[in-house]
Design a protein around this motif. Sequence first.
Motif, mmCIF file in Angstrom:
data_model
loop_
_atom_site.group_PDB
_atom_site.id
_atom_site.type_symbol
_atom_site.label_atom_id
_atom_site.label_comp_id
_atom_site.label_asym_id
_atom_site.label_seq_id
_atom_site.Cartn_x
_atom_site.Cartn_y
_atom_site.Cartn_z
ATOM 1 N N THR A 89 0.845 -1.193 0.000
ATOM 2 C CA THR A 89 0.000 0.000 0.000
ATOM 3 C C THR A 89 0.880 1.243 0.000
ATOM 4 O O THR A 89 1.804 1.344 0.813
ATOM 5 N N PHE A 90 0.593 2.154 -0.919
ATOM 6 C CA PHE A 90 1.340 3.409 -0.998
ATOM 7 C C PHE A 90 0.452 4.544 -0.498
ATOM 8 O O PHE A 90 -0.673 4.696 -0.975
ATOM 9 N N THR A 91 0.955 5.320 0.437
ATOM 10 C CA THR A 91 0.235 6.504 0.902
ATOM 11 C C THR A 91 1.094 7.724 0.551
ATOM 12 O O THR A 91 2.273 7.773 0.915
ATOM 13 N N PHE A 92 0.498 8.655 -0.191
ATOM 14 C CA PHE A 92 1.280 9.771 -0.707
ATOM 15 C C PHE A 92 1.258 10.941 0.267
ATOM 16 O O PHE A 92 0.214 11.300 0.799
ATOM 17 N N GLY A 93 2.437 11.549 0.493
ATOM 18 C CA GLY A 93 2.559 12.671 1.400
ATOM 19 C C GLY A 93 2.512 13.999 0.655
ATOM 20 O O GLY A 93 2.411 14.014 -0.586
ATOM 21 N N PRO A 94 2.634 15.106 1.384
ATOM 22 C CA PRO A 94 2.532 16.432 0.769
ATOM 23 C C PRO A 94 3.622 16.713 -0.269
ATOM 24 O O PRO A 94 3.390 17.499 -1.180
ATOM 25 N N LEU A 95 4.772 16.058 -0.150
ATOM 26 C CA LEU A 95 5.839 16.318 -1.127
ATOM 27 C C LEU A 95 5.896 15.251 -2.221
ATOM 28 O O LEU A 95 6.880 15.165 -2.959
ATOM 29 N N SER A 96 4.843 14.455 -2.337
ATOM 30 C CA SER A 96 4.804 13.501 -3.430
ATOM 31 C C SER A 96 4.736 14.268 -4.746
ATOM 32 O O SER A 96 3.971 15.232 -4.880
ATOM 33 N N GLY A 97 5.539 13.825 -5.738
ATOM 34 C CA GLY A 97 5.596 14.550 -7.005
ATOM 35 C C GLY A 97 4.620 14.035 -8.035
ATOM 36 O O GLY A 97 4.371 14.683 -9.053
ATOM 37 N N SER A 98 4.077 12.847 -7.815
ATOM 38 C CA SER A 98 3.066 12.280 -8.699
ATOM 39 C C SER A 98 2.410 11.141 -7.933
ATOM 40 O O SER A 98 2.914 10.718 -6.894
ATOM 41 N N SER A 100 2.292 8.114 -8.852
ATOM 42 C CA SER A 100 2.762 6.951 -9.613
ATOM 43 C C SER A 100 3.902 6.275 -8.861
ATOM 44 O O SER A 100 4.765 6.951 -8.322
ATOM 45 N N VAL A 101 3.888 4.939 -8.858
ATOM 46 C CA VAL A 101 4.946 4.172 -8.206
ATOM 47 C C VAL A 101 5.260 2.942 -9.045
ATOM 48 O O VAL A 101 4.364 2.354 -9.650
ATOM 49 N N SER A 102 6.540 2.557 -9.076
ATOM 50 C CA SER A 102 6.943 1.272 -9.664
ATOM 51 C C SER A 102 7.573 0.413 -8.579
ATOM 52 O O SER A 102 8.298 0.917 -7.727
ATOM 53 N N THR A 103 7.312 -0.903 -8.661
ATOM 54 C CA THR A 103 7.940 -1.838 -7.718
ATOM 55 C C THR A 103 7.971 -3.215 -8.349
ATOM 56 O O THR A 103 7.710 -3.360 -9.554
ATOM 57 N N TYR D 75 12.050 -2.787 -3.904
ATOM 58 C CA TYR D 75 12.502 -1.681 -4.749
ATOM 59 C C TYR D 75 11.303 -0.802 -5.095
ATOM 60 O O TYR D 75 10.236 -1.313 -5.436
ATOM 61 N N GLN D 77 10.158 3.031 -7.095
ATOM 62 C CA GLN D 77 10.484 4.243 -7.842
ATOM 63 C C GLN D 77 9.269 5.166 -7.775
ATOM 64 O O GLN D 77 8.134 4.725 -7.990
#
Lengths: 139, 424, 234, 109
Positions: A89-98, A100-103, D75, D77
């Motif tokens: 699970t990805f939770t985006f903070g105030p300084l997230s630039g987009s 989008s995530v890759s893993t 990993y 990105q």
Amino acid sequence: MELTRRKILAIGSGTLALAGLPGLPAFANPAQEAIALLTGGAEIGEGGVTLTLPEMAADGGTVPLEVSAPGAVSIAIFAERNPEPGVVTFTFGPLSGSRSVSTRIRLAETQEVTALATMEDGSFQMAKAHVDVTVGGCG
Amino acid sequence: MTMNRRMFLGTTAAASAVLSAPSVLADGHAKPRVVVIGGGAGGATAARYIAKDSEGAIDVTLIEPSKAYYTCFFSNLYLGGFKDIEDIGHSYGGLAATGVNVIHDWAVGVDRDTKTVTLAGGDTVAYDKLILSPGIDFVEGAVEGWDISAQNAMPHAFKAGSQTELLKAQLMAMPEGGTFAMVAPPNPYRCPPGPYERVSMVAHYLKANNPTAKILIADPKPSFSKQGLFEEGWNTYYAGMIDRIGPDFGGANVSVDPAAMTLSIDGEVTNVDVCNVIPAMKAGRIAELAGVTDGNWAPVNAADMSTKADPDVYVLGDSAQQGDMPKSGFSANSQAKVCANAVRGALTGSRVFPAKFANTCWSLIATDDGVKVGATYEATDEKIAKVDGFVSTTGESAEIRKATYEESEGWYTGITSDMFGNAV
Amino acid sequence: MRLACLSLSVAASVLCTTVAADTFGDPVAGEVVFANCKACHKVGPEAGNGIGPHLNGLFGRAAAGLEGFRYSRSLQRAGSNGLEWHADTLDAFLEDPRGYASGTRMSFRGLKDQEERLDVIAYLRGFSADPANFPEADPTATATDHDIDPEILAIEGDAEYGEYLSSECTTCHRADGGDDGIPSIVLWPEQDFKIALQAYKNEQRSHPVMQMIARRLNDEEIAALAAYFGSLEN
Amino acid sequence: MATELKTRVKVPSSASAGEVVTIKAMITHPMENGRRKDSEGNTIPRSIINRLVVDFNGQNVIDVALEPSVSRNPYFQFDAVVPESGEFKFTWYDDEGSVHETARPVTVT
């Protein structure tokens, strides 16, 4: 926010308190259960999430995944046929630039992977991708 | 239901009857002629089996430039100090004793119309069936800054012998606390676990002789063969020594400068003391010259290893594009026996049995810590297809790992006597 | 089987004390040690030759001295040079079989623990004539240790097909019977060979490579291999 | 195990104010999923990296909750906004309670 996060963690660790959610239908698989638990049964839209995985993976141990959901506060990934359906699970903070995530993830077998995004207005969006997991070669 | 013996013989006899008419031989010679190019795991095995099993009914010629053959398998153990270079060297005396005509020369051309092979020495050799087992060559320009003329400064050591000795000498000459770099190859390549076994063996040597030295791997592949097993071992024995940079961090964006002894990964330049460059690979050059390649490799039919381009030309081992089998000495040896049975059947009418293939790769991670991966394969219309397989698991007991290593030593003796016979 | 042998000798480690070679071991303890041997060697009234020769009447027997068993050249040579089996020679042989007789087909790494050797020698002593120092031993030979359909074992193998199939075996198992990390499989009695491969196929014997190889051999192919390997010249 | 984890990050060393930069972060870890058995048939206990937090000058960029289905050597990105000169901080948490931190400075030009 904090509540959502705790909920997500709870799902991931396999403590599915389904009894506490009356009125939910019987689920085809644990991923659907987990998703329903997260959304509380709310309607889930489609089209707001882009989920990219290879159609075929020679090594189920490392399958590249890319997910993007503009306007999301968090994105959760589920693999319905893995022993535990919650993946990450990805939770985006105030300084997230987009958003989008890759893993890279593990897939126990050929299956459908789901990305569920929680949007800024509290609504949900999702996308699915099917991956064929083939048997690897020399290890 | 179990087939009884008569039914069983009946089916195989029928199968071989179809193939019992010898193929058309060129005029003017009494015996069918098989020429094998390349005396490694594929070629030596094929030559030996055809000569041994045909009992003189087929003339078998092996063309191999080297008088001593050093096996690529186990060459990493020489780097690690577990073997001497003599331990992995073999002569062709046993093959000659089996009746194989061994010619030490380079094959420089194949004329498939006249069915002849031209040698560097100028002679031509005629064949009815030609078996190519030339191993690998490197794709030009695969690693920026490196070409074959740089192999003395930055050895590949992926053809065993002087290159392996050079790499070992460089390893031993490394300054205290120096850096051993490896540029790992992209798939497909000879011996999928090979680069990582090599890293293990180099680390084993350095741990004992140069413990502050570092190993840096630039790898274009996101994952590699037996990765979990190797990483477990590296963490156990060589913690902190090995740094692998995968494609996420620029492992595919590499250049080298052999004169300056530098390695650049994603623009970041590192001074290195040893640089083992293993470039992208392709079929041995003679396969290309024979016109049986398509792209980098030679496509073959799974049932008998004959090429898609020419039913009288066969390709074995690393050069073949066959399907699911990894490029390994074990695979080449396995393919050679299927091919030998088919070639002999086609030339003499002997029984041809269904193709069965197998492979097992053992790797040594540290003293008495061996791991293995293996599979069985069958021939389908499309390719050699995997049937079944297994791999060592992480967390195995030391006894199992030791037995696995001892088994690999047994296998080495087994396959080398299977390839070369017993020298006289 | 091999792994069992290995783990036993490793676990036993080097506890060798200064036990004199003429000290008698404990035959009861020796029977336990003999469990490592009995896949190949039989003892007792019903015992016959299997993968290895039977061990009745072993004491005083010349090396390679049984009629009807095909010994390795190495042991034949030792026998014709006068080697006889007694407590001392057995002790030396069992400590390091391949060191003592380099060409033996006995795929056993040896017993490093002298006490174990003395025990198993004491046990075997009970199956030889004139057991002056030992009470009469109970018969121990096991009838069968498998449940393979006799019809499958009765299949007669096609040795020529077996020769072709054998090429897969000889990548690892040496055709000359040499044994170096991987057991020898040449000259096994056909039945033992079939039982062994069937046991791998049914996963009653554990070795991942052998299970994989055996799984795709059908009963006729196993019989063919047994016929071929049984027919080889020494 | 906990002491030998290696982390790797890729961050540009400079950026213009407010620029969105791409960040890569990795940690070497087997991500033992708690379902595998060792040779004696005993289950190998679960041991994973369960969380990654990335901050810049104390403000959050991304917070990742990992489950055993994330591949070994996790990993990620993702993108971050760089409002001023400062430092990215990467904090990995494992099941044993250990914390692995890396920091990387960025200069705004």
